[in-house]
Design a protein around this motif. Sequence first.
Motif, mmCIF file in Angstrom:
data_model
loop_
_atom_site.group_PDB
_atom_site.id
_atom_site.type_symbol
_atom_site.label_atom_id
_atom_site.label_comp_id
_atom_site.label_asym_id
_atom_site.label_seq_id
_atom_site.Cartn_x
_atom_site.Cartn_y
_atom_site.Cartn_z
ATOM 1 N N UNK A 8 0.781 -1.191 -0.035
ATOM 2 C CA UNK A 8 -0.008 -0.054 0.047
ATOM 3 C C UNK A 8 0.955 1.382 -0.210
ATOM 4 N N UNK A 9 0.120 2.084 0.193
ATOM 5 C CA UNK A 9 0.663 3.665 -0.514
ATOM 6 C C UNK A 9 1.978 3.815 0.946
ATOM 7 N N UNK A 10 2.588 2.977 1.610
ATOM 8 C CA UNK A 10 3.322 3.492 2.276
ATOM 9 C C UNK A 10 4.629 3.670 2.609
ATOM 10 N N UNK A 11 6.202 4.213 2.895
ATOM 11 C CA UNK A 11 7.281 3.496 2.890
ATOM 12 C C UNK A 11 7.703 4.142 4.177
ATOM 13 N N UNK A 12 8.362 3.962 5.171
ATOM 14 C CA UNK A 12 8.987 4.053 6.107
ATOM 15 C C UNK A 12 10.561 3.573 6.257
ATOM 16 N N UNK A 13 11.364 4.368 6.899
ATOM 17 C CA UNK A 13 12.395 4.364 6.686
ATOM 18 C C UNK A 13 12.666 4.482 8.024
ATOM 19 N N UNK A 14 14.265 4.044 8.298
ATOM 20 C CA UNK A 14 15.344 4.778 9.025
ATOM 21 C C UNK A 14 17.040 5.370 8.316
ATOM 22 N N UNK A 15 17.179 6.240 8.896
ATOM 23 C CA UNK A 15 18.626 6.460 8.966
ATOM 24 C C UNK A 15 19.634 6.742 9.938
ATOM 25 N N UNK A 16 20.713 6.069 9.590
ATOM 26 C CA UNK A 16 21.575 5.499 11.077
ATOM 27 C C UNK A 16 22.382 6.864 11.239
ATOM 28 N N UNK A 17 21.620 7.238 12.837
ATOM 29 C CA UNK A 17 23.209 8.231 13.298
ATOM 30 C C UNK A 17 21.832 9.152 13.334
ATOM 31 N N UNK A 18 20.495 9.245 13.333
ATOM 32 C CA UNK A 18 19.153 10.200 13.175
ATOM 33 C C UNK A 18 18.295 9.538 13.841
ATOM 34 N N UNK A 19 17.716 10.600 14.927
ATOM 35 C CA UNK A 19 16.953 9.957 15.313
ATOM 36 C C UNK A 19 15.686 10.238 14.521
ATOM 37 N N UNK A 20 14.365 9.246 14.599
ATOM 38 C CA UNK A 20 13.600 9.548 13.466
ATOM 39 C C UNK A 20 12.234 10.459 14.243
ATOM 40 N N UNK A 21 12.532 11.026 15.029
ATOM 41 C CA UNK A 21 11.148 12.091 15.782
ATOM 42 C C UNK A 21 12.007 13.070 15.390
ATOM 43 N N UNK A 22 13.306 12.879 15.159
ATOM 44 C CA UNK A 22 14.368 14.478 14.884
ATOM 45 C C UNK A 22 14.459 14.657 13.349
#
Length: 389
Positions: free
Chosen positions: A313-327
């Motif tokens: 479905x129309x969802x793309x979730x991701x993480x970036x190493x070294x940066x908090x997701x909330x930031x």
Amino acid sequence: MNRASDKPVIYLDHAATSWPKPDSVLEAMQHCMLEEAANPGRGGHRMAIAAGRVLMRTRIELARLFGISNPSDIAFMPNTTVALNQAIKGLLRPGDHVVATMIEHNSVRRPLEYMRREQGVQVDYVQVDETGQIDLFLLNSLCRANTRLIVCNHSSNLLGNILPLAEIADIARSCGALLLVDAAQSAGVMDIDVAAAGIDMLAFPGHKGLLGPQGTGGLYIHPSIDLAPLVHGGTGSQSEEANQPSVRPDRYESGTPNTVGIAGLGAGVRYVRREGSSAIGLHEWELTQSLMGQLSTVEGLRLLGPKLGEPRTGIVSFTIEGIDSAEIAFRLDRDYGIAVRAGYHCTPLAHRSANTSASGAVRSSFGHTTTRADIEALARAVRDLAASV
């Protein structure tokens, strides 16, 4: 790009609630408030009758969308969470066994854990892989003689994967269980036919893919199922009786309904039926593929859910190493005018499966108004943020 107040915003949080709504939704709600906003089923005057027609028209639209033969088998609820609570708590009894998946929303997990703790219901969660895919053999192996219910979401609100409902329904039938589907992320963006898919109960929101206002939703209940009502009280029918009415949908709709909201929901469903759920879903899928392609080479970025080219479905979730997701979400909003959601998305079991329990994730999610330009703006912003680490 749309506008919220005096500032432009690229709204990519449709998995939480769709925005903006079609003009027809706003017009239907205004018309209802001005002309039809009496109390449906609680009076014989023309405005009360007109309000009752608003509810019935919307029920009929929903029945046509979901392949439901009797519109009265749809009970209006204020949201999917209440619908799921009604289904789970209204069905299960001490000693029953239920199987759910490791990608369920807390709207499923918490009622199940309550029923386990307070009612002696037995609960198993079937494992999924990192992309959210289920092992049907493992699901089948968890079923027992006392399995009363299998419950699953159609699509994960974190991973965007799509579960094979027809195959899961076959397993439910083989062990004498019922199938409850959480369609929070699929209603309005995927074709759903409850009979063809073998769905016994379908919980759905009005405010996401169906493009209605918040405070609307519903639960389809197969005519052979009698749930204990979650709420008892005024229904406008059988008022002389001390017990809750047995007739549908009154049995599950105590209290004054959100008539104005349901009018908006009806307009939203008409819009979806006119455009076509599959066409809307294809538009959103193409946007996910575009974004995933643009982000696939970003150093330190991890994409969650199905791989490029696979259904979602129309969802793309991701993480970036070294940066908090909330930031990340905060900076996207502050510096780029892009609205996404970060954190745990009320689905800790899915994070455990995706190995993101420590970090959470940033979730971008798309709707019928999302454009390629919106996706490209997000990709540029994410590349900038990743480069700043």
